[in-house]
Structure formats: structure tokens, C-alpha cells
Design a protein around this motif. Structure first.
Motif, PDB file in Angstrom:
ATOM      1  N   LEU A  45      54.346  26.455  34.512  1.00 44.41           N
ATOM      2  CA  LEU A  45      53.174  26.036  33.723  1.00 44.41           C
ATOM      3  C   LEU A  45      53.088  27.184  32.483  1.00 44.41           C
ATOM      4  O   LEU A  45      53.116  28.137  32.907  1.00 44.41           O
ATOM      5  CB  LEU A  45      51.925  26.176  34.471  1.00 44.41           C
ATOM      6  CG  LEU A  45      51.803  25.224  35.664  1.00 44.41           C
ATOM      7  CD1 LEU A  45      50.481  25.217  36.454  1.00 44.41           C
ATOM      8  CD2 LEU A  45      52.150  23.525  35.312  1.00 44.41           C
ATOM      9  N   GLY A  46      53.255  26.664  31.250  1.00 43.33           N
ATOM     10  CA  GLY A  46      53.444  27.650  30.288  1.00 43.33           C
ATOM     11  C   GLY A  46      52.283  27.355  29.442  1.00 43.33           C
ATOM     12  O   GLY A  46      51.536  26.303  29.365  1.00 43.33           O
ATOM     13  N   ALA A  47      52.104  28.653  28.549  1.00 40.59           N
ATOM     14  CA  ALA A  47      50.850  28.513  27.732  1.00 40.59           C
ATOM     15  C   ALA A  47      51.747  28.637  26.204  1.00 40.59           C
ATOM     16  O   ALA A  47      52.490  29.745  26.028  1.00 40.59           O
ATOM     17  CB  ALA A  47      49.931  29.620  27.760  1.00 40.59           C
TER      18      ALA A  47
ATOM     19  N   ALA B  94      55.146  31.802  30.262  1.00 35.46           N
ATOM     20  CA  ALA B  94      55.087  31.396  31.733  1.00 35.46           C
ATOM     21  C   ALA B  94      53.774  31.743  32.377  1.00 35.46           C
ATOM     22  O   ALA B  94      53.465  33.098  32.613  1.00 35.46           O
ATOM     23  CB  ALA B  94      56.169  31.757  32.597  1.00 35.46           C
ATOM     24  N   VAL B  95      52.872  30.957  32.546  1.00 36.10           N
ATOM     25  CA  VAL B  95      51.416  31.246  33.376  1.00 36.10           C
ATOM     26  C   VAL B  95      51.661  31.420  34.662  1.00 36.10           C
ATOM     27  O   VAL B  95      51.184  32.296  35.367  1.00 36.10           O
ATOM     28  CB  VAL B  95      50.656  30.488  32.789  1.00 36.10           C
ATOM     29  CG1 VAL B  95      49.078  30.648  33.356  1.00 36.10           C
ATOM     30  CG2 VAL B  95      50.358  30.275  31.121  1.00 36.10           C
ATOM     31  N   ALA B  96      52.465  30.498  35.247  1.00 37.14           N
ATOM     32  CA  ALA B  96      52.731  30.234  36.691  1.00 37.14           C
ATOM     33  C   ALA B  96      53.772  29.345  37.026  1.00 37.14           C
ATOM     34  O   ALA B  96      54.226  28.750  35.839  1.00 37.14           O
ATOM     35  CB  ALA B  96      51.465  29.862  37.319  1.00 37.14           C
ATOM     36  N   ARG B  97      54.441  29.839  38.201  1.00 40.69           N
ATOM     37  CA  ARG B  97      55.499  28.536  38.545  1.00 40.69           C
ATOM     38  C   ARG B  97      55.286  28.000  39.994  1.00 40.69           C
ATOM     39  O   ARG B  97      54.846  28.666  40.832  1.00 40.69           O
ATOM     40  CB  ARG B  97      56.869  29.553  38.692  1.00 40.69           C
ATOM     41  CG  ARG B  97      58.096  28.550  38.996  1.00 40.69           C
ATOM     42  CD  ARG B  97      59.334  29.452  38.975  1.00 40.69           C
ATOM     43  NE  ARG B  97      59.704  29.974  38.004  1.00 40.69           N
ATOM     44  CZ  ARG B  97      60.510  29.663  36.808  1.00 40.69           C
ATOM     45  NH1 ARG B  97      60.913  28.469  37.176  1.00 40.69           N
ATOM     46  NH2 ARG B  97      60.639  30.305  35.813  1.00 40.69           N
TER      47      ARG B  97
ATOM     48  N   PHE C 221      46.725  27.594  38.862  1.00 39.32           N
ATOM     49  CA  PHE C 221      47.978  27.124  38.402  1.00 39.32           C
ATOM     50  C   PHE C 221      49.397  27.176  39.224  1.00 39.32           C
ATOM     51  O   PHE C 221      50.070  26.250  39.401  1.00 39.32           O
ATOM     52  CB  PHE C 221      48.277  27.716  37.059  1.00 39.32           C
ATOM     53  CG  PHE C 221      47.488  27.690  35.837  1.00 39.32           C
ATOM     54  CD1 PHE C 221      47.380  26.274  35.433  1.00 39.32           C
ATOM     55  CD2 PHE C 221      46.765  28.514  35.346  1.00 39.32           C
ATOM     56  CE1 PHE C 221      46.518  25.974  34.348  1.00 39.32           C
ATOM     57  CE2 PHE C 221      46.089  28.186  34.160  1.00 39.32           C
ATOM     58  CZ  PHE C 221      45.992  27.017  33.703  1.00 39.32           C
ATOM     59  N   ALA C 222      49.344  28.304  39.942  1.00 35.74           N
ATOM     60  CA  ALA C 222      50.433  28.626  40.868  1.00 35.74           C
ATOM     61  C   ALA C 222      50.522  27.951  42.208  1.00 35.74           C
ATOM     62  O   ALA C 222      51.431  27.821  42.911  1.00 35.74           O
ATOM     63  CB  ALA C 222      50.591  30.132  41.242  1.00 35.74           C
ATOM     64  N   GLY C 223      49.220  27.060  42.348  1.00 38.00           N
ATOM     65  CA  GLY C 223      49.294  26.428  43.819  1.00 38.00           C
ATOM     66  C   GLY C 223      49.050  27.116  44.877  1.00 38.00           C
ATOM     67  O   GLY C 223      49.070  26.951  46.116  1.00 38.00           O
ATOM     68  N   THR C 224      48.641  28.515  44.768  1.00 38.01           N
ATOM     69  CA  THR C 224      48.422  29.494  45.545  1.00 38.01           C
ATOM     70  C   THR C 224      46.784  28.968  46.437  1.00 38.01           C
ATOM     71  O   THR C 224      46.567  29.235  47.688  1.00 38.01           O
ATOM     72  CB  THR C 224      48.388  30.737  45.579  1.00 38.01           C
ATOM     73  OG1 THR C 224      47.166  30.906  44.312  1.00 38.01           O
ATOM     74  CG2 THR C 224      49.633  31.028  45.017  1.00 38.01           C
ATOM     75  N   ARG C 225      46.059  28.252  45.655  1.00 30.28           N
ATOM     76  CA  ARG C 225      44.607  28.074  46.222  1.00 30.28           C
ATOM     77  C   ARG C 225      44.365  26.485  46.048  1.00 30.28           C
ATOM     78  O   ARG C 225      43.240  26.114  45.881  1.00 30.28           O
ATOM     79  CB  ARG C 225      43.759  28.734  45.582  1.00 30.28           C
ATOM     80  CG  ARG C 225      43.771  30.394  45.750  1.00 30.28           C
ATOM     81  CD  ARG C 225      42.457  31.219  45.223  1.00 30.28           C
ATOM     82  NE  ARG C 225      42.418  30.801  43.756  1.00 30.28           N
ATOM     83  CZ  ARG C 225      42.880  31.486  42.770  1.00 30.28           C
ATOM     84  NH1 ARG C 225      43.844  32.503  43.052  1.00 30.28           N
ATOM     85  NH2 ARG C 225      42.573  31.320  41.393  1.00 30.28           N
ATOM     86  N   SER C 226      45.355  25.756  46.014  1.00 31.73           N
ATOM     87  CA  SER C 226      45.311  24.418  45.884  1.00 31.73           C
ATOM     88  C   SER C 226      44.393  23.850  47.155  1.00 31.73           C
ATOM     89  O   SER C 226      44.800  24.194  48.495  1.00 31.73           O
ATOM     90  CB  SER C 226      46.664  23.661  45.959  1.00 31.73           C
ATOM     91  OG  SER C 226      47.196  23.858  44.716  1.00 31.73           O
TER      92      SER C 226
END
Length: 625
Positions: free
Chosen positions: A469-471, A481-484, A524-529
Motif C-alpha cells: 500500500l503506497g502513497a 510504501a505505507v505498509a505491506r 493498512f498493514a492488516g495487523t488490526r483487520s
């Protein structure tokens, strides 16, 4: 068509998606063709509708007698035989799984000229491709003919006149493509073209089997300014058949092999042209068979010289419906916003201040052309402004927070697809990221929204199956890159969306069960999905849109049948606990994109009916004895 699952295919459909009215005018012809004498005064070219309501949009090359064509039933993944005479569709039951929840399916297929056999690409439950052979009458069990693990994708592109060989497209893991002739009787492959970055797509064999006609293209580019090309199957040499400034799409050889029918707008409107040929080379001037064949695509020429083609019919428009923001229920039925016809690629977007609605319509004749022109409509007055962008084509549209730019997915004037920023004042386009045409198996980058500080946000699928996920920083022109997201958490559709807080994202991820996906929200990173709901084939989520206060997600839902115009419904899902509520709103016809107004009370979308008709042209050449 590189669609790893029917669901993804439905979401990213590009082929056979334009709709509109067919305009029929008297055919225009000229003399001078060496292939066929000019029709006598009492025997002009004749076109007539063979059948309306063709169920399948991916009908392949018909049998030589024009009786049958093969296709895929995407509700089941099964191989079907389309009877072009009475309109019936018969399943061959090569798909043995029960019900509609299938994880194996037929991808591409071609019927033999004698109408007896069908060669098809089969995708098993592990997404591995092979080529199989079945009989049209269904009396012989399908058998595997070819597989090779070094290719991640196989496509059956055409059946040779000998009824024994088929042309295969073979996609390598390095992003390049090979082509070869497969002997269906013994399973051996003869290489033809190796290591190219383009696809042949639709192909046509000369009746004597000496030549192959194709129109090379890079995946994702529009169907204009293309050059029909001849491949000598014995020597491997290639050369352009014609070089028309307006470009052309090849259609088929005539039964006597002395001509090729091409589609082109070289006379100003889309038409069918008969180009004389000899030994694989153009000879003499082309003859215009019929002009104004809008929204048409050819499927083949029969043994008795009937030219068969499909016409997309119906209409699609931009609509507005009103909802109660508190209850989410429908308070007024959809009403047409604009009179222009909208093709499938059209998207709608509301400016952050709620004053403007943007959408685009396609004035062109080609099924995949799209439009570079955006319409900006003032919602208070209904006045419109046409914005010609510095692009060849515009699809997705996402307004910037300051209302000065649109983040769009489209095609550059150089023919490269990618993400761009379009200035709403003058249409100037800034490139954000271009697709990598040398790696057609890698899904493309798409926009998901804007951060609060005015950076355009996008998701990029990587070759290792992760997702960045990029800005995009407008000032520096760089992507940070904001997150992967790991492979197990990657979003699987182009309808990932960012909430108004600029940090919470919603999208679909695979659950690990065949044909099942989950709608999730989180960082973004899916750590708190957090999962809100699940759908399983044949049910599909086609798109999601946030409510202005980010408390709800409006979800556009349907089934695989929605791809063919069965309609979709809009539910809303509460982000706090996943409670699903029906709004009572349905979008009739083929599904289209939607957007919610900042007041939370208006929803804008594209909707309308969709149809396909089978047409035939006769008396366009001297009949073969």
C-alpha cells in the motif's frame, strides 16, 4: 482471458462489456475487389438477426456449419455447447463438483471446424492449468491432452482446419508468452513463437492451414490502431497484413481463402471490410461490406459464407437514489441523472464538497475503447462541463480532498495502462504508476483513496504475492510504501476503499476456502483487520462504498448471474459489529459502480439492461461451389 476465478473475472471484467444501441443503415459497397464480384442490383449484401438473448458472452469460434459454439457456464464452471440455430445451451458435465461452489472450471475453449470435438483449458482445484478434449455429443469422457508446470496459464486460442491441432497460448512465470501448435491426438507441442510480451488473442486459420492471422496486443491496452498480422505456420515468418492508419481488428478468412474480413473505422464509423489476399498477403483494395456496425464483434464465417457476429444491445445510464441515513432504507426510487449512455467501464464519483458528480461515457464504436472525456455535473443546477483528459481512456475516479484532482485508472496516450492524477480544471494528467506490460500475470496497481494530507493512496500487487500500500506525493512525484500486507491478507479485488478518516481501509480477502471471500476493515498493514461478513460463490461482492461518517459500508451484492445482467442489491454493513441491513435498493441489469454523497442521503450508480444478439451477413462474396 486471464481470470484466476470467476469472482475475480466478474469484478475486473473488460471484455464484451460495452452496451448501446445498434444502428443499422443500408450497406455501402464498392467494386474493385479481386476476391468477389460486386453484388448484382438484385442481390446486395444482406444482414439479419439470427437470435436475441444469447446467454453467454464468450462464445468462441463457431463450427464450420455455423451450428455450434462452445463456452463456459460461470455459475458451475462447466463446459457448454451453444446451439446457434435454436439458442439452446447444453452442459457437457466435464465439471463434476456438486452445486455452484466449484473450485475447478473451464477457462477457454474452441470447437473443431467439423463440430465434433472441443478443446478446452481446464483449471483444477489447485489452480493448475491443463488442456483437455471432449466430444460435442458428450458421449466420450473428457481426457487430458497436455500440461506443463513451467506455464502458470494456458489458453486455447484456435482450432486448425485439420480438426487435429489447436493453437495454445502458454504464459511463463517470467512474464513472457510462448505459442505452439498442440497435436490433440498424441499430445505433442510444436513451438511457434517464443518469449514475446504480447498476446495473440483471437486468431484465425486460413482454410488450407498454411497461415495464422492474429492481432498482437499488450494486455490491457485499447483496441485501436492495431495491426492484423500473418504468421506462416511452416516457416515461422510474420508480416503485417495491412497497415491502416485507423487500425483494424481481424475477423476471419473467407471459405475460399481469398479474402479476410476485418473490422475497422477507417471510413469514419465502425464497419466490416473484405480485404483480398493471396499467399498471406493483401492484394487490391478492401471493400466496405457494411458501415455503422456499432457494438459488434465477429465470431466467424461459416462454410457456406455466412458471416456471424454478436451485437451488444440495451442501455445503461447514471442514476440517483435517496436513502434515509439513519435507517439506511430507500426513500425514493432511482431516477435518471443524465441522458448520456454509459458503458461498463464508466465510474461515478461525488466531489468532497458534494457539489459535483463526475462520470464518463463512451462515444466510440469499439467494445473496449472507453472514453478520455469526463463529464462534470453540478448537482445543484444540472449544468455539465466536458473535461477532455490528456489520456486515451479513463475508468476509476476518486476525488482528492481539495476537489482539484481525480485519481483515475486509465490509459496514457502512449498506450500504457496505469494510475494517473487528472486536474479537473484542464484535464492535465500526471502519471502515478504505469503497469508493467512485460509481466502480464502480475495484477495491476489500483487507487484506493486519499490520505488527509492530500497524498494519493494505491495498492500494488507484488510478484511474491504480497501487497504494497503506497502513497504518491504530488510534490515529489514519488511513491512511498505505507505498509505491506502478507499474501494471506492481500486484498483480492479492485474495490478496496479508504474511509474518510484516511487510515481505515475496507476490502475483500480470501478465506482459504474455495470460492469464499471475507469483507474486512482495519489498518493498512492488516495487523488490526476485523472481519465483517463472508460471501461464497455463487454470491459475489462487486463493490463497497463508505458512508460519510465511516460508520457503515454500503455493499453491492449479487451472484455470478449478475455478470450477465441479473441485477445486484445494495446492503449496508455496520462497521462496529458487522450487522447487515437491507436498503431495499436494487440495480437492475449489469452491475455498475456506485458512490455515496457526503450528505449520506443520496447514492449514485450506473445501471441498466444488457443484451446480446447474434447476427448474420450473407451474399458478401461469390459462393464457394
Amino acid at each position: 482471458m486471464r481470470s484466476p476465478r470467476p469472482m475475480v473475472s466478474a469484478i475486473v471484467l473488460g471484455a464484451a462489456a460495452l452496451v448501446g444501441y445498434l444502428t443499422l443503415t443500408p450497406p455501402i459497397s464498392s467494386s474493385g475487389a479481386t476476391i468477389a464480384r460486386a453484388a448484382a442490383a438484385d442481390s446486395t449484401v444482406v444482414t439479419h438477426r439470427v437470435r436475441a438473448g444469447i446467454a453467454s458472452l464468450d462464445i468462441a469460434t463457431p463450427s464450420a456449419d455455423g451450428a455450434f459454439a462452445s463456452s463456459t457456464d460461470w455459475d458451475t464452471g462447466d463446459l457448454t455447447v451453444n446451439d446457434l440455430r435454436d439458442g439452446s445451451v447444453r452442459r457437457l458435465h466435464v465439471q463434476t463438483s456438486s452445486g455452484q461452489d466449484h473450485n475447478a472450471y473451464v477457462e477457454s475453449s474452441r470447437i473443431s471446424p467439423d463440430g465434433r470435438r472441443i478443446a478446452f483449458a481446464w483449471v483444477d482445484g489447485q489452480s493448475t492449468y491443463s488442456v483437455r478434449l471432449a466430444s460435442v455429443d458428450g458421449r466420450t469422457a473428457p481426457r487430458e491432452v497436455y500440461r506443463d508446470p513451467k506455464y502458470w496459464y494456458l489458453e486455447v486460442d484456435g482450432f486448425a482446419p485439420d480438426n487435429r491441432h489447436v493453437l495454445l497460448e502458454l504464459d511463463r512465470h517470467d512474464g513472457l508468452l510462448d505459442y505452439g501448435m498442440l497435436d490433440l491426438d498424441v499430445g505433442t507441442l510444436r513451438p511457434l513463437v517464443m518469449g514475446v510480451p504480447w498476446v495473440m488473442g483471437w486468431v484465425a486459420f486460413s482454410p488450407d492451414g498454411r497461415y495464422l492471422l492474429y492481432t498482437p496486443r499488450v494486455e490491457g491496452q485499447t483496441y485501436k490502431r492495431r495491426t492484423p498480422t500473418i504468421l506462416d505456420l511452416s516457416t515461422g515468418q510474420t508480416w503485417p497484413l495491412v497497415r491502416w492508419p485507423a487500425g483494424a481488428e481481424h475477423f476471419a478468412f473467407t471459405p475460399d481463402g481469398k479474402g479476410v474480413v476485418l473490422q475497422s473505422d477507417r471510413a469514419g464509423t465502425p464497419g466490416f471490410w473484405l480485404q483480398p489476399v493471396h499467399d498471406g498477403h493483401a492484394t487490391g483494395e478492401p471493400r466496405l461490406l457494411k458501415s455503422d456496425v456499432w457494438n459488434a464483434s465477429g465470431i466467424g464465417i461459416t462454410r457456406d459464407a455466412k458471416l456471424l457476429y454478436l451485437v451488444r444491445t440495451g442501455e445503461r445510464r447514471v442514476y440517483q437514489a435517496r436513502l434515509d441515513p439513519a435507517s439506511g432504507s430507500l426513500t425514493s426510487q432511482p431516477a435518471r441523472v443524465a441522458d448520456e449512455y454509459a458503458n461498463y467501464m464508466t465510474s461515478v464519483a461525488v466531489s468532497p464538497d458534494g457539489e459535483w458528480l463526475s462520470y464518463n461515457v463512451s462515444p466510440g464504436p469499439w467494445v473496449f475503447q472507453g472514453s478520455p472525456i469526463l463529464t462534470l455535473r453540478a448537482l445543484a443546477t444540472g449544468e455539465t462541463r466536458q473535461l477532455r483528459t490528456q489520456l486515451n481512456r479513463v475508468e476509476q475516479q476518486l476525488w482528492s480532498p481539495d476537489g482539484k484532482r481525480l485519481l483515475v485508472r486509465g490509459e496514457s496516450v502512449a498506450g500504457r495502462f496505469g494510475l494517473f492524477l487528472v486536474d479537473v480544471a484542464d484535464g492535465a494528467a500526471t502519471t502515478v504508476r504505469l503497469d508493467d506490460s512485460a509481466k502480464p500475470q502480475v495484477p495491476v496497481a489500483v487507487g484506493i483513496g486519499w490520505s488527509r494530507d492530500g497524498r494519493a493512496l494505491l495498492e500494488i500487487d507484488e510478484t511474491d504475492s504480497t501487497q504494497t500500500l503506497g502513497a504518491f506525493d504530488i510534490a515529489t512525484g514519488t511513491i512511498t510504501a505505507v505498509a505491506r500486507r502478507p499474501a494471506a491478507q492481500r486484498f483480492v479485488s479492485r474495490y478496496t476503499r479508504l474511509a474518510s478518516d484516511g487510515v481505515t481501509v475496507a476490502g475483500l480477502v480470501a478465506t482459504g476456502r474455495a470460492g469464499e471471500h471475507a469483507l474486512v476493515v482495519g489498518d493498512f498493514a492488516g495487523t488490526r483487520s476485523r472481519e465483517l461478513m463472508r460471501v461464497r460463490l455463487p454470491e459475489i461482492i462487486f463493490g463497497v462504498t463508505w458512508s460519510p461518517d465511516a460508520r457503515w459500508l454500503y455493499v453491492q451484492r449479487g451472484t455470478t448471474a449478475s455478470v450477465y445482467g441479473a441485477g445486484t442489491r445494495i446492503d449496508r454493513v455496520r462497521v462496529a459489529d458487522g450487522v447487515v441491513e437491507s436498503t431495499g435498493l436494487r440495480i437492475e441489469g449489469r452491475f455498475g459502480p456506485m458512490d455515496v454523497h457526503p450528505d449520506g442521503a443520496r447514492v449514485f450508480f450506473v445501471g441498466g439492461e444488457y443484451g446480446v444478439e447474434l447476427w448474420a451477413m450473407e451474399h458478401f462474396m461469390t459462393p464457394t461451389p
